[in-house]
Design a protein around this motif. Structure first.
Motif, mmCIF file in Angstrom:
data_model
loop_
_atom_site.group_PDB
_atom_site.id
_atom_site.type_symbol
_atom_site.label_atom_id
_atom_site.label_comp_id
_atom_site.label_asym_id
_atom_site.label_seq_id
_atom_site.Cartn_x
_atom_site.Cartn_y
_atom_site.Cartn_z
ATOM 1 N N ALA A 186 37.119 9.657 10.852
ATOM 2 C CA ALA A 186 36.945 9.349 9.431
ATOM 3 C C ALA A 186 35.909 8.244 9.248
ATOM 4 C CB ALA A 186 38.277 8.913 8.822
ATOM 5 N N PHE A 187 36.038 7.182 10.029
ATOM 6 C CA PHE A 187 35.143 6.040 9.848
ATOM 7 C C PHE A 187 33.702 6.387 10.240
ATOM 8 C CE2 PHE A 187 33.506 1.874 11.608
ATOM 9 C CZ PHE A 187 33.225 1.333 10.379
ATOM 10 N N LEU A 188 33.536 6.920 11.460
ATOM 11 C CA LEU A 188 32.172 7.213 11.919
ATOM 12 C C LEU A 188 31.581 8.392 11.146
ATOM 13 C CD1 LEU A 188 32.731 6.699 15.767
ATOM 14 C CD2 LEU A 188 31.657 5.121 14.142
ATOM 15 N N GLY A 189 32.424 9.362 10.806
ATOM 16 C CA GLY A 189 31.952 10.516 10.044
ATOM 17 C C GLY A 189 31.464 10.097 8.664
ATOM 18 N N GLY A 199 27.901 -6.012 4.420
ATOM 19 C CA GLY A 199 27.330 -5.409 3.208
ATOM 20 C C GLY A 199 28.273 -4.414 2.547
ATOM 21 N N PRO A 200 27.970 -4.088 1.261
ATOM 22 C CA PRO A 200 28.903 -3.330 0.424
ATOM 23 C C PRO A 200 29.171 -1.898 0.908
ATOM 24 C CG PRO A 200 26.794 -3.630 -0.688
ATOM 25 C CD PRO A 200 26.755 -4.490 0.533
ATOM 26 N N LEU A 201 28.135 -1.175 1.325
ATOM 27 C CA LEU A 201 28.337 0.232 1.659
ATOM 28 C C LEU A 201 29.336 0.399 2.802
ATOM 29 C CD1 LEU A 201 25.092 2.364 1.390
ATOM 30 C CD2 LEU A 201 27.365 2.820 0.445
ATOM 31 N N ILE A 202 29.172 -0.452 3.814
ATOM 32 C CA ILE A 202 30.065 -0.353 4.970
ATOM 33 C C ILE A 202 31.499 -0.735 4.572
ATOM 34 C CG2 ILE A 202 30.037 -2.639 6.090
ATOM 35 C CD1 ILE A 202 29.116 -1.076 8.638
ATOM 36 N N GLY A 203 31.631 -1.609 3.557
ATOM 37 C CA GLY A 203 32.952 -1.949 3.030
ATOM 38 C C GLY A 203 33.641 -0.747 2.408
ATOM 39 N N VAL A 204 32.870 0.015 1.626
ATOM 40 C CA VAL A 204 33.435 1.213 0.994
ATOM 41 C C VAL A 204 33.846 2.230 2.060
ATOM 42 C CG1 VAL A 204 32.913 3.191 -0.477
ATOM 43 C CG2 VAL A 204 32.168 0.895 -1.150
ATOM 44 N N VAL A 205 32.986 2.422 3.042
ATOM 45 C CA VAL A 205 33.253 3.415 4.089
ATOM 46 C C VAL A 205 34.522 3.057 4.857
ATOM 47 C CG1 VAL A 205 32.417 4.246 6.327
ATOM 48 C CG2 VAL A 205 30.903 4.278 4.350
ATOM 49 N N ILE A 206 34.637 1.797 5.260
ATOM 50 C CA ILE A 206 35.823 1.435 6.055
ATOM 51 C C ILE A 206 37.081 1.489 5.179
ATOM 52 C CG2 ILE A 206 35.886 -1.100 5.788
ATOM 53 C CD1 ILE A 206 36.441 -1.234 8.816
ATOM 54 N N GLY A 207 36.976 1.184 3.883
ATOM 55 C CA GLY A 207 38.122 1.276 2.985
ATOM 56 C C GLY A 207 38.627 2.708 2.865
ATOM 57 N N ALA A 250 30.415 -0.061 15.703
ATOM 58 C CA ALA A 250 31.148 -0.276 16.957
ATOM 59 C C ALA A 250 32.061 -1.491 16.841
ATOM 60 C CB ALA A 250 30.171 -0.464 18.115
ATOM 61 N N VAL A 251 31.603 -2.472 16.069
ATOM 62 C CA VAL A 251 32.397 -3.687 15.906
ATOM 63 C C VAL A 251 33.649 -3.410 15.064
ATOM 64 C CG1 VAL A 251 32.391 -6.022 14.923
ATOM 65 C CG2 VAL A 251 30.374 -5.168 16.167
ATOM 66 N N LEU A 252 33.482 -2.594 14.030
ATOM 67 C CA LEU A 252 34.573 -2.405 13.074
ATOM 68 C C LEU A 252 35.508 -1.242 13.404
ATOM 69 C CD1 LEU A 252 32.650 -3.020 9.722
ATOM 70 C CD2 LEU A 252 34.214 -4.585 10.895
ATOM 71 N N MET A 253 35.018 -0.268 14.186
ATOM 72 C CA MET A 253 35.816 0.959 14.339
ATOM 73 C C MET A 253 37.203 0.752 14.959
ATOM 74 S SD MET A 253 33.718 2.964 17.345
ATOM 75 C CE MET A 253 33.721 2.332 19.021
ATOM 76 N N PRO A 254 37.382 -0.229 15.881
ATOM 77 C CA PRO A 254 38.755 -0.365 16.420
ATOM 78 C C PRO A 254 39.766 -0.750 15.346
ATOM 79 C CG PRO A 254 37.182 -1.555 17.798
ATOM 80 C CD PRO A 254 36.452 -1.173 16.549
ATOM 81 N N ILE A 263 34.149 9.338 19.607
ATOM 82 C CA ILE A 263 33.124 8.300 19.387
ATOM 83 C C ILE A 263 31.761 8.775 19.884
ATOM 84 C CG2 ILE A 263 32.428 5.927 19.937
ATOM 85 C CD1 ILE A 263 35.418 5.306 20.366
ATOM 86 N N SER A 264 31.778 9.458 21.046
ATOM 87 C CA SER A 264 30.496 9.841 21.652
ATOM 88 C C SER A 264 29.732 10.828 20.777
ATOM 89 C CB SER A 264 30.722 10.409 23.064
ATOM 90 O OG SER A 264 31.238 11.713 22.985
ATOM 91 N N LEU A 265 30.477 11.537 19.896
ATOM 92 C CA LEU A 265 29.787 12.432 18.961
ATOM 93 C C LEU A 265 28.867 11.644 18.036
ATOM 94 C CD1 LEU A 265 32.775 14.693 17.769
ATOM 95 C CD2 LEU A 265 31.038 15.228 19.488
ATOM 96 N N PHE A 266 29.170 10.356 17.861
ATOM 97 C CA PHE A 266 28.423 9.549 16.898
ATOM 98 C C PHE A 266 27.550 8.494 17.576
ATOM 99 C CE2 PHE A 266 32.182 11.210 14.817
ATOM 100 C CZ PHE A 266 31.666 11.747 13.653
ATOM 101 N N GLU A 267 27.221 8.732 18.847
ATOM 102 C CA GLU A 267 26.400 7.752 19.562
ATOM 103 C C GLU A 267 25.128 7.407 18.797
ATOM 104 O OE1 GLU A 267 25.560 8.280 23.733
ATOM 105 O OE2 GLU A 267 27.619 8.857 24.175
#
Lengths: 479, 479
Positions: A469-472, A414-422, A348-352, A334-338
């Motif tokens: 995967a998520f933060l990257g 929003g849509p972009l974050i939906g695609v990323v988390i999917g 931060a809210v969605l990553m767990p 995670i700290s790589l993506f601070e």
């Protein structure tokens, strides 16, 4: 045929209900425990103990099964346990002790005199005697052994030379073996005459050759059906499942399970019959092994509800420490993506969610695979097929939850974050399925017990891959 | 005594090793599987099947235990399984089918003709026959039942009227019951004469009164030791553990475990003897129940390595959905502190540690408590004590890991954040210990199976409390 003038009360462990209400159905009540001791009974005994009513306690325990007396001790408060032992050392005989939870037995055994323990041990078949003294410290053990009859001491000591988890340690030495040329009649006469040296209960008669090697086994029900003149060797059907004394007890359990055995002969390295293992001991082993797998998978150590607080805490620190290292590894990722998180705090809210779903999906696979390895349902013949299946299951469920999570995230952020988390969800669930199968298979291949170490490797993988995967993906697509 | 001129080869399931190397120790090799089928053997049979070498396959299977033939089918590729059944329907008799993994049996049973299945069922004792047909669709079941002999059909149908998980469903109807006035000699004569109607193997003779209620049980080994003139009722020692037909199979397993039983009589609501349950079936139940607990705790559904991909995926979606809801709840908690995280991004890096350690510590407690509830080691008599212990263990381990995590966080991000994460760690590990004990105890009290739902409640609590404590303390002390 039924001309007996007496009409005896049916004796039953279920108490008077069965006899008194022959037309009711007294066993439908949800709460009724049909065996063991009731909390009320424990309370009652506790009260009598506090009042030092020795005779009343004795009267209440009279006729109680040893297993139930052991249960009573388990349910009682620590002070009452001590009282019970001090008041009634003779009632708490070897059989009660062998039914007692091992943790509790270990903590209580100091309250008995060596002579009391020796008497208890002398009453038991070798397997139970060994179980009772194997956990004692060397001094107490020597004291008890010294007080045993010579013949019994020799047998117990011989059992103790085998590994703790081996067939040799758990076998009982009392058995019935006859030469192959005997008849059914001679065998029955022998059993009638030799009452003293036989085990209390037995299920098979073993047939041995002049070298004392096992030639066959005859279940008692088959013996009983034959005329006295029949040669016992002619009753043998099929091969005998002999157990080498060095076999691990987990394999012994598998052998009993595989062939639905009730008892099996144990042989030494030269193939000579030296003992017998009966199914009641195997039931205990199966329970313990299943519990072991469960405890190893959850890292709950080798302590239970009867262990002391210090022991419990200590037994769990190891696993928690390993998990801490894993958690810090995930934090490192995670700290790589601070920088990314600073800009988009929604990450931060969605990553767990991604990590947690991966961990859960992986654990589902892991559980099935570890269990199938333990029961030999999974072997090198079908391993590849199982891994392939889990990969596909990961893909299917990854797809399903990618859509679900993606839609919620879309509405929320929003849509972009939906695609990323999917996308991250699909990646992590496929990785979870693969790792859930490959990690235990790999550990087994390396000779490591897959139950004990799989879970921590798995969550490391699903946490690291989940956050990565998520933060990257987020830092590529969202910044 | 050992004057038999023949020196027969010891027959043994371990192959020729025991006989050929009487002074070696052939069983120390790590890789050797002492039973079941080897991958090489599976390969060999597969090759023969591909070449349609029916006779060669038959020759290789000759003398193999039904359990091993079942194993072979389990290890084989799906196409080979079909070939095996098509080539050798008669070899795959009822016994083989009853040893087969239930998932696999269900998927293969369509390949058999109803008459083949009826022949297989007719060979079996009622309990195995019922197990074989209970999962079939109504039509196939009716077809098979129609082909059974009348007497057997009636018994099988009667078993099917009991609940799926009840003693009545799993009992076998073949048993030996004699009136109490009979002698040992008359009983033995009866058993010798009545070979056809008796079960293949039995371990106890049940004594019944004129109303056919169970008065006692005599193990065969005790019967065998007595002179013919002894009255059989005089051999009864202690009470009989009778099992009401409505008892749940999990309780049946507990009863066998508690009193180390080998067989036990099943009675109807009026207390009349109607069947017997033997320990080999109980071993299977114990395995299945242990596996059930493991699967429920990990949410891996009721599928296994032999299930189809669609079934596996489907069986796991429910649990993952519940976990998703939990994960979003945790995300909701985090989102309350978006402002705090924006200012101190280190919080996002460290927060999974608190939640993960709480989840792991809670699972340790949960596993021990769920298992102790299942085996009745934990009851209302000692529940409070166990909860107190777990609270203290949480406090001790919380303290230990507060210091460890605190120091690392201090080095990484400074002293204040170290104190905050340490405090959050103590809070979450105490809550984890308490919830790990209280959640399953509460569910049990409510009549809900604690294994199935505890884990998800627990991780909800440890995630929510973990994030709330850490981020909440941070926003108080760090901003």
């Amino acid at each position: 045929m039924h001309t007996d003038p007496r009409t005896p009360e049916p004796r039953s462990d279920l108490g008077p209900d069965v006899a008194a209400q022959p037309h009711g159905n007294p066993h439908e009540a949800e709460d009724e425990r049909p065996y063991g001791v009731e909390p009320d009974f424990v309370e009652e005994i506790a009260g009598l103990l506090r009042a030092r009513e020795r005779d009343a306690v004795l009267a209440r325990l009279d006729g109680l099964h040893a297993a139930d007396i052991a249960d009573l001790i388990e349910q009682a408060e620590p002070a009452e346990r001590a009282d019970l032992i001090d008041l009634l050392p003779a009632e708490l005989d070897g059989e009660v002790l062998s039914y007692l939870n091992p943790d509790l037995r270990e903590s209580l055994i100091g309250r008995f005199e060596p002579q009391e323990l020796a008497d208890a041990v002398a009453d038991l078949d070798t397997d139970d005697a060994v179980e009772l003294i194997e956990d004692l410290d060397a001094e107490t053990r020597a004291q008890i052994l010294a007080k045993l009859p010579d013949a019994e001491r020799a047998l117990v000591q011989e059992n103790l030379t085998y590994d703790e988890d081996s067939a040799g340690r758990m076998m009982q030495r009392e058995l019935v073996a006859v030469p192959e040329f005997w008849t059914v009649g001679k065998t029955i006469d022998f059993v009638r005459a030799a009452t003293d040296t036989l085990p209390e209960d037995f299920y098979d008669i073993f047939i041995v050759d002049p070298m004392h090697r096992v030639v066959g086994a005859v279940p008692l029900s088959r013996l009983l059906r034959q005329r006295r003149a029949v040669r016992i060797a002619d009753l043998v059907t099929g091969e005998v499942d002999v157990i080498p004394a060095t076999m691990e007890r987990e394999e012994v359990a598998n052998l009993f399970r595989q062939y639905a055995l009730v008892s099996a002969p144990v042989v030494d390295a030269a193939g000579r019959l030296i003992g017998v293992i009966t199914v009641d001991d195997v039931v205990r082993i199966i329970d313990e092994e299943a519990e072991d797998d469960l405890r190893k998978l959850s890292g709950s150590g080798d302590t239970g509800v009867f262990s002391g607080i210090g022991d419990i805490a200590r037994s769990r620190v190891g696993w928690l420490t390993v998990n801490l290292a894993t958690a810090f590894l995930a934090s490192g990722v995670i700290s790589l993506f601070e920088g990314t998180i600073e800009q988009i705090v929604a990450l931060a809210v969605l990553m767990p969610i991604v990590a947690s779903m991966g961990g859960n999906a992986g654990t589902q696979t892991l559980t099935v695979v570890v269990r199938a390895l333990a029961t030999h349902d999974l072997s090198s013949s079908n391993a590849l097929r199982v891994v392939g299946k889990e990969l596909l299951v990961g893909l299917i469920n990854g797809g399903i939850f990618a859509v679900m999570v993606g839609l919620i995230a879309l509405v929320w952020y929003g849509p972009l974050i939906g695609v990323v988390i999917g996308l991250a969800m699909i990646i992590n669930l496929v990785v979870a399925g693969l790792s859930g199968a490959l990690i235990p298979l790999g550990l087994e291949k390396l000779g490591v017990d897959p139950a004990v170490s799989s879970a921590v490797f798995l969550t490391t993988v699903t946490d690291v891959v989940g956050f990565l995967a998520f933060l990257g993906l987020a830092s590529v697509f969202l910044l």
